[in-house]
Design an enzyme around this catalytic site. Structure first.
Site, PDB file in Angstrom:
ATOM      1  N   GLN B 253      53.722  22.190  43.524  1.00 38.32           N
ATOM      2  CA  GLN B 253      52.430  22.541  42.938  1.00 38.32           C
ATOM      3  C   GLN B 253      51.751  21.293  42.361  1.00 38.32           C
ATOM      4  O   GLN B 253      50.553  21.087  42.513  1.00 38.32           O
ATOM      5  CB  GLN B 253      52.647  23.553  41.810  1.00 38.32           C
ATOM      6  CG  GLN B 253      51.427  24.329  41.439  1.00 38.32           C
ATOM      7  CD  GLN B 253      50.867  25.065  42.636  1.00 38.32           C
ATOM      8  OE1 GLN B 253      49.723  24.866  42.969  1.00 38.32           O
ATOM      9  NE2 GLN B 253      51.652  25.880  43.309  1.00 38.32           N
ATOM     10  N   HIS B 256      49.422  18.844  44.315  1.00 32.76           N
ATOM     11  CA  HIS B 256      48.098  19.280  44.780  1.00 32.76           C
ATOM     12  C   HIS B 256      46.986  18.461  44.146  1.00 32.76           C
ATOM     13  O   HIS B 256      46.021  18.084  44.807  1.00 32.76           O
ATOM     14  CB  HIS B 256      47.857  20.746  44.436  1.00 32.76           C
ATOM     15  CG  HIS B 256      48.217  21.687  45.539  1.00 32.76           C
ATOM     16  ND1 HIS B 256      47.642  21.625  46.771  1.00 32.76           N
ATOM     17  CD2 HIS B 256      49.098  22.717  45.599  1.00 32.76           C
ATOM     18  CE1 HIS B 256      48.145  22.573  47.551  1.00 32.76           C
ATOM     19  NE2 HIS B 256      49.040  23.248  46.867  1.00 32.76           N
ATOM     20  N   GLU B 321      48.905  32.084  38.979  1.00 28.07           N
ATOM     21  CA  GLU B 321      48.554  32.201  40.400  1.00 28.07           C
ATOM     22  C   GLU B 321      49.826  32.458  41.223  1.00 28.07           C
ATOM     23  O   GLU B 321      49.877  33.382  42.025  1.00 28.07           O
ATOM     24  CB  GLU B 321      47.878  30.892  40.834  1.00 28.07           C
ATOM     25  CG  GLU B 321      47.407  30.897  42.272  1.00 28.07           C
ATOM     26  CD  GLU B 321      46.926  29.521  42.714  1.00 28.07           C
ATOM     27  OE1 GLU B 321      47.168  28.524  41.994  1.00 28.07           O
ATOM     28  OE2 GLU B 321      46.313  29.426  43.796  1.00 28.07           O
ATOM     29  N   HIS B 322      50.831  31.601  41.030  1.00 23.53           N
ATOM     30  CA  HIS B 322      52.118  31.762  41.714  1.00 23.53           C
ATOM     31  C   HIS B 322      53.200  32.006  40.676  1.00 23.53           C
ATOM     32  O   HIS B 322      53.267  31.286  39.682  1.00 23.53           O
ATOM     33  CB  HIS B 322      52.505  30.497  42.490  1.00 23.53           C
ATOM     34  CG  HIS B 322      51.485  30.038  43.480  1.00 23.53           C
ATOM     35  ND1 HIS B 322      50.540  29.082  43.174  1.00 23.53           N
ATOM     36  CD2 HIS B 322      51.263  30.396  44.761  1.00 23.53           C
ATOM     37  CE1 HIS B 322      49.774  28.873  44.241  1.00 23.53           C
ATOM     38  NE2 HIS B 322      50.190  29.652  45.218  1.00 23.53           N
ATOM     39  N   ASP B 355      52.755  29.719  51.205  1.00 22.71           N
ATOM     40  CA  ASP B 355      51.558  28.929  51.493  1.00 22.71           C
ATOM     41  C   ASP B 355      51.280  28.870  52.988  1.00 22.71           C
ATOM     42  O   ASP B 355      50.128  28.781  53.411  1.00 22.71           O
ATOM     43  CB  ASP B 355      51.730  27.496  50.980  1.00 22.71           C
ATOM     44  CG  ASP B 355      51.706  27.411  49.467  1.00 22.71           C
ATOM     45  OD1 ASP B 355      51.181  28.345  48.838  1.00 22.71           O
ATOM     46  OD2 ASP B 355      52.210  26.407  48.914  1.00 22.71           O
ATOM     47  N   HIS B 414      14.892  64.756  38.368  1.00 22.24           N
ATOM     48  CA  HIS B 414      16.200  64.975  38.992  1.00 22.24           C
ATOM     49  C   HIS B 414      16.459  66.484  39.131  1.00 22.24           C
ATOM     50  O   HIS B 414      16.881  66.961  40.182  1.00 22.24           O
ATOM     51  CB  HIS B 414      17.315  64.343  38.151  1.00 22.24           C
ATOM     52  CG  HIS B 414      17.432  62.856  38.296  1.00 22.24           C
ATOM     53  ND1 HIS B 414      16.442  61.982  37.933  1.00 22.24           N
ATOM     54  CD2 HIS B 414      18.446  62.081  38.789  1.00 22.24           C
ATOM     55  CE1 HIS B 414      16.834  60.742  38.182  1.00 22.24           C
ATOM     56  NE2 HIS B 414      18.039  60.772  38.701  1.00 22.24           N
TER      57      HIS B 414
END
Lengths: 427, 427
Positions: B253, B256, B321-322, B355, B414
């Site tokens: 991670q 990145h 996220e993960h 991934d 209505h």
């Protein structure tokens, strides 16, 4: 008077009035948000005194107040609310989703787990316009999704009380807690949390310009449902329709708001003229005639199309919030209709039936967004968590390939996380 | 070196680095959008010459170029792409939804029709970072949803060509048309339409700051998937884990992006120290060691928790996220995990597997938004159109009640739209 056009005379992009009135409330809302974030309940009470003229010690609605509310509402209305709630529940139950699993390769398990959003806040407007139908429409899908904490906020009157009809609807819908606070300050309270208000994960529900602006500003910190634009109806009607009925349907939209749009597309020039005349006859009879008059005169349109297929093509292009197909065999056209928030089929199905009672949701995408978004549903109250499981053997089988893929993308540490396991396994 | 904390020492809100770097590209992007809206293809070509150094006459990728691309990519990589695509397809097929109907009252039919979004645009970054995995992850759900027109845009190199791996992945994924244009100008082209580029309903896919800003600016006019924040991993590991493996996962991670966060929560003080040392050993060996070093030193954390339940509670609070659950019996904890974009179960399941290859999507909610949003899925490429049908008799049965409800909300028009039908029926 409503104008009549030929097909193609008005560009699709101009059929509905789509310019929102610019809001000048941004700065005021930013200040309210900052105050509530910094001072919590104290700020909530101050704003409630200033804007709602209510001097409250306790913001939360008690069980006794809910009992009082039920006693104050006509029993026949409570019964209608219950029946509407049952219909909404039946429809939305069908939207409930199952978690799934994929286990078709040795040592590999994949899946998707459906989990309710844990804390949801529901904004309900107060004052003269009390909409118990919206309480039902926004709450019931959340409770079907399984949200364990559904919190409602609504402004009190100057007497410190909430409209009993709203309380009754909230109880019937299964709302867990109710707080007497409205406006941007209520949205802020839900987004940041205060001593009394829980911080929520998502805020839904309609409101005035301050509420809408506050939702915009807290978006990202929490999720929101949508910022709705002016309401719209597109009626597709064939020549056999009763002009009185078609005009009444158009006016049910026009009475909402001067910015609302009511448009008729028909293959009958005769019906076009008859509806034009009927609108003139009916508008002055309405309690909200001033609003309906402005909506019809400024945004109303009648378009005469060659045939019904062409009329439906217009609907697909402009993706109306509400679409009525007032024709004899409406199911014949169901495949052709692609983009509409809610579709009302046949001559006996006024939009109002869906606003209150039938079961489908009335919180709908406006301003052409039905091309890519949908009515509020159970989906809006869940998250989907994916999961992946591999055994050591399963990983060994494909590990080299995956590491190769990672290196092709220039991400060696990604590859390492796999090869280190393959090496450890060999030892 | 990565710091080690006791449980509770770091507030949950500070476990991940969540401040996005402010982008100063707003004005530049506004100008690009205006130019493309006004001058269409001419502007696209000018920007492509200026930013990508490519002087193009024809923006669309031809069939011949796609054949050329397949010939240029190693056959074994094409095979891996096909296998990954098959896995992604198998998983996402399970997300496909059926339309439903409710027909349990006389003369009443309700339903929800699932319709694919008609035109979808996919942005794919170019240049040094070519991510064919993202092409697969973003395209396959759209094609499973049934989107009839999936259009990809990606910047060309100075030679006017697109990375062959991207073209191969696009073809395998079923992309319908591909255009050689990138940056904010590509997003503008998809949002407004030009002579060459079709106007789409929704734009998905990652990109640099210009692309993200352009997506923000066109949001509302079209739908977008999300604006992703820095990537995050939370590894929950028990004392039996191999420190080498855990460190490798964290670095997958960290490589990145300097803003990425890799965090370990463990019940073992010993593992905490071993992973700390392993990170120091592994970082210098990485090609992207400078990025990984910055990410680990600035945003990395190791937290020692009392037990695994407490570790999972942290995960639920920060909604990573993960999430890796590196424990022996990971399914024992599946019910406890509520909020994570993607969950990796057990010790043989590095995030990298997801991934590239396993099947679940890798486009995931970041920055804590997993509390209220989900991985990209087939759902993101459909709209749900509700429909309602009543016969005259069915309406007659409940019409008075619905009209009463409408009047209770102060909306007489209505109510009229219903009562006018009841009166006409009586005559």
């Amino acid at each position: 008077m409503i104008p009549i056009y030929e097909y193609g005379q008005v560009p699709n992009s101009e059929i509905f009035a789509r310019d929102n009135i610019a809001s000048n409330v941004e700065g005021a809302v930013t200040e309210i948000l900052a105050q509530v974030a910094a001072r919590g309940d104290e700020a909530l009470r101050e704003y409630t005194l200033r804007f709602d003229k209510a001097d409250l010690t306790d913001l939360e609605v008690t069980e006794a107040e809910i009992d009082e509310a039920f006693a104050a509402v006509e029993p026949e209305f409570v019964e209608i609310l219950r029946q509407a709630a049952a219909n909404i529940r039946t429809f939305h139950e069908k939207q409930r989703r199952n978690s799934f699993v994929v286990a078709d390769q040795p040592g590999v398990v994949l899946g998707q787990k459906i989990v309710p959003i844990q804390k949801v806040g529901l904004y309900v407007p107060g004052g003269t316009a009390a909409y118990p139908s919206t309480v039902l429409m926004d709450s019931i899908p959340a409770k079907i999704a399984g949200c364990p904490q559904l919190v409602m906020v609504t402004p009190p009157g100057a007497d410190g009380k909430v409209n009993p009809v709203i309380l009754a609807a909230a109880k019937i819908a299964g709302v867990d807690r109710i707080f007497k606070v409205g406006g941007a300050q209520a949205v802020a309270g839900l987004a940041f949390g205060t001593e009394t208000l829980p911080k929520v994960d998502k805020i839904v529900g309609p409101g005035n310009a301050y509420v809408a602006e506050a939702k915009k500003q807290v978006f990202g910190r929490v999720a929101i449902d949508m910022i709705a634009g002016p309401s719209e109806i597109l009626v597709v009607a064939d020549g056999t329709c009763n002009a009185k009925v078609v005009a009444a349907d158009m006016l049910s939209q026009a009475e909402h708001d001067k910015m609302a749009s009511a448009v008729l597309v028909t293959d009958s020039g005769e019906l076009a003229k008859a509806v034009q005349a009927e609108l003139e006859r009916q508008i002055p009879l309405l309690p909200r005639s001033e609003i309906a008059r402005a909506s019809i005169d400024n945004n109303g349109k009648i378009i005469v199309a060659e045939n019904l297929d062409a009329a439906i093509d217009i609907a697909n292009e402009i993706a109306p919030e509400h679409l009525e197909l007032c024709v004899d065999a409406p199911f014949d056209y169901l495949d052709r209709v692609r983009c509409a928030g809610s579709i009302f089929l046949g001559k006996n199905c006024p939009e109002a039936l869906g606003d209150y009672f039938a079961g489908p949701n009335h919180t709908l995408p406006t301003s052409g967004t039905a091309k890519f978004s949908s009515a509020l549903s159970v989906d809006d109250f869940v998250v989907k968590s994916q999961f992946t499981y591999y055994t050591a053997d399963a990983l060994a089988k494909i590990g080299e390939q995956v590491a190769y893929f990672a290196r092709k993308e220039g991400l060696d540490a990604h590859a390492n996380s796999i090869t280190v396991r393959l090496e450890e396994k060999k030892q």
